[in-house]
Design a protein around this motif. Sequence first.
Motif, PDB file in Angstrom:
ATOM      1  N   UNK A  74      -3.069   4.248 -10.721  1.00 35.74           N
ATOM      2  CA  UNK A  74      -3.820   4.337  -9.477  1.00 35.74           C
ATOM      3  C   UNK A  74      -5.118   3.537  -9.559  1.00 35.74           C
ATOM      4  N   UNK A  75      -5.797   3.588 -10.691  1.00 38.68           N
ATOM      5  CA  UNK A  75      -7.033   2.822 -10.858  1.00 38.68           C
ATOM      6  C   UNK A  75      -6.757   1.326 -10.769  1.00 38.68           C
ATOM      7  N   UNK A 123       2.263  -2.716  -7.733  1.00 41.45           N
ATOM      8  CA  UNK A 123       1.663  -2.735  -9.074  1.00 41.45           C
ATOM      9  C   UNK A 123       1.507  -1.312  -9.611  1.00 41.45           C
ATOM     10  N   UNK A 124       1.137  -0.392  -8.720  1.00 43.83           N
ATOM     11  CA  UNK A 124       1.026   1.022  -9.101  1.00 43.83           C
ATOM     12  C   UNK A 124       2.380   1.558  -9.586  1.00 43.83           C
ATOM     13  N   UNK A 127       6.954   4.417  -1.899  1.00 42.86           N
ATOM     14  CA  UNK A 127       7.596   3.121  -2.120  1.00 42.86           C
ATOM     15  C   UNK A 127       8.337   2.682  -0.850  1.00 42.86           C
ATOM     16  N   UNK A 128       8.728   3.631  -0.022  1.00 41.95           N
ATOM     17  CA  UNK A 128       9.224   3.287   1.309  1.00 41.95           C
ATOM     18  C   UNK A 128       7.969   3.075   2.147  1.00 41.95           C
ATOM     19  N   UNK A 129       7.531   1.844   2.220  1.00 40.45           N
ATOM     20  CA  UNK A 129       6.183   1.531   2.675  1.00 40.45           C
ATOM     21  C   UNK A 129       5.989   1.860   4.158  1.00 40.45           C
ATOM     22  N   UNK A 130       4.977   2.680   4.487  1.00 40.72           N
ATOM     23  CA  UNK A 130       4.713   3.030   5.891  1.00 40.72           C
ATOM     24  C   UNK A 130       3.873   1.965   6.591  1.00 40.72           C
ATOM     25  N   UNK A 131       4.362   0.729   6.593  1.00 41.93           N
ATOM     26  CA  UNK A 131       3.603  -0.368   7.207  1.00 41.93           C
ATOM     27  C   UNK A 131       3.912  -0.445   8.700  1.00 41.93           C
ATOM     28  N   UNK A 132       2.937  -0.973   9.453  1.00 51.19           N
ATOM     29  CA  UNK A 132       3.108  -1.094  10.907  1.00 51.19           C
ATOM     30  C   UNK A 132       2.886  -2.510  11.403  1.00 51.19           C
ATOM     31  N   UNK A 178      -4.315   0.050  -9.014  1.00 48.45           N
ATOM     32  CA  UNK A 178      -3.979  -0.167  -7.601  1.00 48.45           C
ATOM     33  C   UNK A 178      -5.235  -0.415  -6.774  1.00 48.45           C
ATOM     34  N   UNK A 179      -6.200   0.509  -6.843  1.00 50.86           N
ATOM     35  CA  UNK A 179      -7.352   0.395  -5.951  1.00 50.86           C
ATOM     36  C   UNK A 179      -8.258  -0.783  -6.322  1.00 50.86           C
ATOM     37  N   UNK A 180      -8.385  -1.073  -7.624  1.00 55.75           N
ATOM     38  CA  UNK A 180      -9.233  -2.203  -8.014  1.00 55.75           C
ATOM     39  C   UNK A 180      -8.630  -3.523  -7.555  1.00 55.75           C
ATOM     40  N   UNK A 181      -7.304  -3.624  -7.554  1.00 55.63           N
ATOM     41  CA  UNK A 181      -6.635  -4.846  -7.083  1.00 55.63           C
ATOM     42  C   UNK A 181      -6.662  -4.932  -5.554  1.00 55.63           C
ATOM     43  N   UNK A 182      -6.538  -3.779  -4.897  1.00 51.35           N
ATOM     44  CA  UNK A 182      -6.555  -3.749  -3.439  1.00 51.35           C
ATOM     45  C   UNK A 182      -7.921  -4.135  -2.872  1.00 51.35           C
TER      46      UNK A 182
END
Length: 370
Positions: free
Chosen positions: A353-354, A162-163, A54-59, A356-360
Amino acid sequence: MVKLDQIDWCETPLVLPTRGTPVEEEISRHLGFPLTSLAYLAPVPWVAWSLATKIQPVAHISNRLSDLITLVVSMENSCRHCYGATRSILRLTGYSQKRISELEEDFFHAKLDERNKTVLDFSRKCARADPRPDAGDLDALARVGLSRMEVAEVAYVATNTCYSNRLATILAIPPDAIEDQDKKLLTRLFRPLVAIGFRGVLNRTKKRNIRKYRSELENLEGPPFGNRLVDALRGSPTADVLHSILNDCWHSPHTSKRTKALAFAIIARTLNCSVCTTEANRLLECEGLLREDIDHLQTYLSSDALSGFESRFIHFARDTVNYQVPDIQFVARRFLEGLSKEETIEICGLVALANWVARLSIILEQNEAA
């Protein structure tokens, strides 16, 4: 979107907390602060560790934008746990109560530029089942100046939220202790100093997440599901995170691989994700289902090839795509009754998780266009 005090939330969590476990202690050290939710997830390590992200590792997008996405999506999903925690994080990192209230009332009229409004609108659509974002929404992000990797990270943060929302909601995890921290007198008196300190803690945690998942990747085989999504995130640290979570879920012992394949297949089909549906159907074939059984299953949500538990499970999985909070908490309690704590936690993590990936998978459309 509903406000925090309007959310109808079950006061009794689906599983009791398991406190003081090595997993909880290890994750708390890694984060640099405790999370209330960890005690409810610790019996299944991959689920507990997944919430650390949740602490998003975005760059490619800012931490501030990531937090705003998390707030808006948690509001859209009416997740009392995540909404309250994110709201407090925004306050602790320097966001004023007035700015937060403006976002809660209507972010289209809040003091945000067109770029951020477009991002938040797209993120809110990621939380929905019908309609979902489409190529037009990707074009809108490009028009306000987002690069391909910025779009990918925006979608990642929105769908990862969402996950977390589904996991916390289905399990009815109580509000996080961070809300109490935000209300303390010393926090209010020294808010500027608290904001500087807390931002430093979150930045260090983000860097730890990036290092952790990058190093884990060197020792992992590729998961049998979601590799196209992982590839679409290459160039962002989020690729390593998603790869690791999918791999750990697939190899976790508390549910069968066939149950996992069913979750991905049913939720992908419900969300009209053709890529994820094709991948999940291939997994079902590997787990012994015939093509005609899979076709019947996807069309009618039933099959004589399924066990009694599997038949009930696919209906529960479908219900997690689009729900009202009190209803899904009741449905989960009824379906999961009698299962072990480990099975309960893993099933909740699996369906989240399902989703998450279907939305992503929306990011695959911009890759194909490129």
